[in-house]
Scaffold this motif. Structure first.
Motif, PDB file in Angstrom:
ATOM      1  N   ASP A  48       0.476   5.611   0.608  1.00 30.96           N
ATOM      2  CA  ASP A  48      -0.397   6.690   1.053  1.00 30.96           C
ATOM      3  C   ASP A  48      -0.657   7.695  -0.064  1.00 30.96           C
ATOM      4  O   ASP A  48      -1.724   8.285  -0.138  1.00 30.96           O
TER       5      ASP A  48
ATOM      6  N   GLY B 187      -6.094   7.556   1.126  1.00 31.02           N
ATOM      7  CA  GLY B 187      -4.912   7.844   0.304  1.00 31.02           C
ATOM      8  C   GLY B 187      -5.208   8.844  -0.815  1.00 31.02           C
ATOM      9  O   GLY B 187      -6.354   9.262  -1.003  1.00 31.02           O
ATOM     10  N   TRP B 188      -4.151   9.211  -1.526  1.00 31.47           N
ATOM     11  CA  TRP B 188      -4.288  10.170  -2.633  1.00 31.47           C
ATOM     12  C   TRP B 188      -3.660   9.608  -3.907  1.00 31.47           C
ATOM     13  O   TRP B 188      -2.583   9.016  -3.856  1.00 31.47           O
ATOM     14  N   LEU B 189      -4.335   9.857  -5.016  1.00 27.99           N
ATOM     15  CA  LEU B 189      -3.749   9.576  -6.328  1.00 27.99           C
ATOM     16  C   LEU B 189      -3.651  10.898  -7.078  1.00 27.99           C
ATOM     17  O   LEU B 189      -4.642  11.625  -7.190  1.00 27.99           O
TER      18      LEU B 189
ATOM     19  N   GLN C 118       0.821  -1.208   0.000  1.00 27.27           N
ATOM     20  CA  GLN C 118       0.000   0.000   0.000  1.00 27.27           C
ATOM     21  C   GLN C 118       0.858   1.262   0.000  1.00 27.27           C
ATOM     22  O   GLN C 118       1.957   1.273   0.561  1.00 27.27           O
TER      23      GLN C 118
ATOM     24  N   LEU D 130      -4.089   1.986  -2.610  1.00 28.49           N
ATOM     25  CA  LEU D 130      -4.253   3.121  -1.697  1.00 28.49           C
ATOM     26  C   LEU D 130      -5.085   2.724  -0.491  1.00 28.49           C
ATOM     27  O   LEU D 130      -6.046   1.968  -0.628  1.00 28.49           O
TER      28      LEU D 130
ATOM     29  N   ARG E 225      -9.264  10.454  -4.799  1.00 27.71           N
ATOM     30  CA  ARG E 225      -9.263   9.652  -3.580  1.00 27.71           C
ATOM     31  C   ARG E 225     -10.083   8.392  -3.834  1.00 27.71           C
ATOM     32  O   ARG E 225     -10.990   8.399  -4.666  1.00 27.71           O
TER      33      ARG E 225
END
Lengths: 122, 276
Positions: free
Chosen positions: B207, B238-240, B205, B234, B266
């Motif tokens: 973040d 989390g952030w993409l 995973q 994520l 997100r």
């Protein structure tokens, strides 16, 4: 419209820079050395100055030091634009009050990136 | 190159990387393949393609695929996503990840300017991170790009695109006509060759995942599959971060846009609940 003063003893460089700056939406003015540039600034302080280092009469570093002592001389964003590309020169320029630094040769992409970093264009 | 040769190359690149090459762009294909042909000892591009057709040599195929998929990049590209990382994402992570290591992945990072930009931000913000442990990964499909990234050496043109002069002074040394990042910044990034088409579950995973300007080179089905894999990597919070012109909207509902933040996404809790 913001004004950028192009200070360089090469007429060719001034012309290239002017063309790029006009595309970026600047009004441009030109000076061939530090003395001419100082006269220009005392009449009307530009928003930005693109500044060569090695010039006759007064070089870019000396001009910058004098400029920063002028009333309102802190206002213009000053970007050096020079063939001097070692850390000593860059550090000296920043200590004298330069905001950004372009190493020649430059192109439109570099000028645009540097003017963006200096907060002159969004 | 003949249109047949171009078609062979296009199909190879698509099969191996998911990247779709515009068949009308013969010129850039030839420009990028010429050094490969020279390096591998072929007289012409036609000979190179012929060798691939006959021998299906895996190493040669990858050399071609890599040469055609190296992406454009620059330090702090587009500015805003990096400010968002510094001003909004990092403070939240520093507050919520006290018990464990924060993991950040710069995927499809080409020659490394993006993970190094993130590393310089982390270095600057260290005092505000309250001792948080952070792991920063950079990955790309291309070995060549990763080698360059790992060296941390850039030319004068590259260091003038996006890198503020004060960061150049602080973090780089000049070696002849090139600029080399300090060991301190280089050591912050771990590198890995990752094909986004592969199964990414083993990576664990993250973040935050930056994956900018790669998805737009994929076909629609690949884009969806990659986005859903990234979403799975994520945590719920989390952030993409995608390229400014890239979106998940209409591609997958595994992610949803972060309000008011162009290119930031997100995980979608509704999608997670449905999948569980």
């Amino acid at each position: 419209m913001k004004t950028c003063l192009v200070v360089d003893d090469s007429r060719v460089i001034r012309k290239v820079a002017r063309r790029i700056l006009e595309i970026l939406g600047f009004e441009t003015a030109e000076a061939a050395d530090g003395v001419e540039a100082m006269a220009w600034c005392r009449t009307s302080m530009p928003e930005a100055i693109l500044l060569d280092w090695n010039m006759p009469a007064m070089d870019g570093l000396e001009f910058l030091k004098q400029l920063r002592r002028e009333p309102a001389g802190h206002q213009p964003v000053v970007l050096f634009c020079t063939v001097e590309n070692d850390l000593e020169h860059i550090t000296e320029a920043l200590e004298a009050g330069a905001d950004e630094y372009i190493m020649k040769p430059f192109d439109g992409d570099i000028v645009c990136a540097k003017f963006t970093q200096a907060g002159l264009i969004a | 190159m003949t249109s047949d040769d171009i078609e062979v190359v296009r199909q190879l690149v698509h099969a191996r990387s998911g990247v779709v090459i515009d068949p009308g762009k013969a010129y850039p294909i030839e420009t990028r393949l010429a050094p490969v042909a020279r390096r591998e000892g072929f007289e012409s591009l036609a000979d190179l393609v012929q060798a691939i057709r006959i021998h299906r040599n895996d190493r040669l195929i990858w050399a071609v695929v890599e040469a055609l998929t190296v992406g454009e990049t620059s330090f702090f590209r587009d500015g805003a996503p990096f400010e968002h990382f510094r001003d909004e994402i990092l403070p939240v992570l520093a507050g919520t990840r006290r018990e464990r290591t924060i993991r950040v992945w710069s995927a499809a990072c080409s020659t490394g300017q993006e993970p190094y930009s993130l590393a310089m931000i982390l270095d600057d913000e260290r005092s505000k991170l309250q001792g948080a442990r952070i792991e920063l990964f950079g990955s790309d499909l291309s070995e060549w790009a990763l080698e360059k990234a790992q060296s941390g050496v850039y030319n004068q043109f590259e260091v003038q695109r996006g890198l503020p002069i004060r960061l150049l002074v602080r973090h780089f040394d000049k070696i002849d006509e090139m600029w080399r990042l300090s060991p301190r910044i280089r050591q912050m990034v771990r590198w890995r060759r990752i094909n986004l088409l592969a199964d990414l579950r083993a990576l664990g995973q993250f973040d935050v995942i930056f994956c900018r300007n790669a998805l737009s080179t994929f076909d629609a089905a690949t884009r969806q599959r990659v986005l859903e894999q990234l979403a799975r990597a994520l945590p719920d919070d989390g952030w993409l971060v995608l390229g400014l012109d890239e979106t998940v909207v209409g591609v997958t509902d595994a992610l949803r846009p972060a309000p008011g933040r162009r290119g930031v996404y997100r995980p979608n809790p509704a999608h997670r609940a449905a999948a569980a």
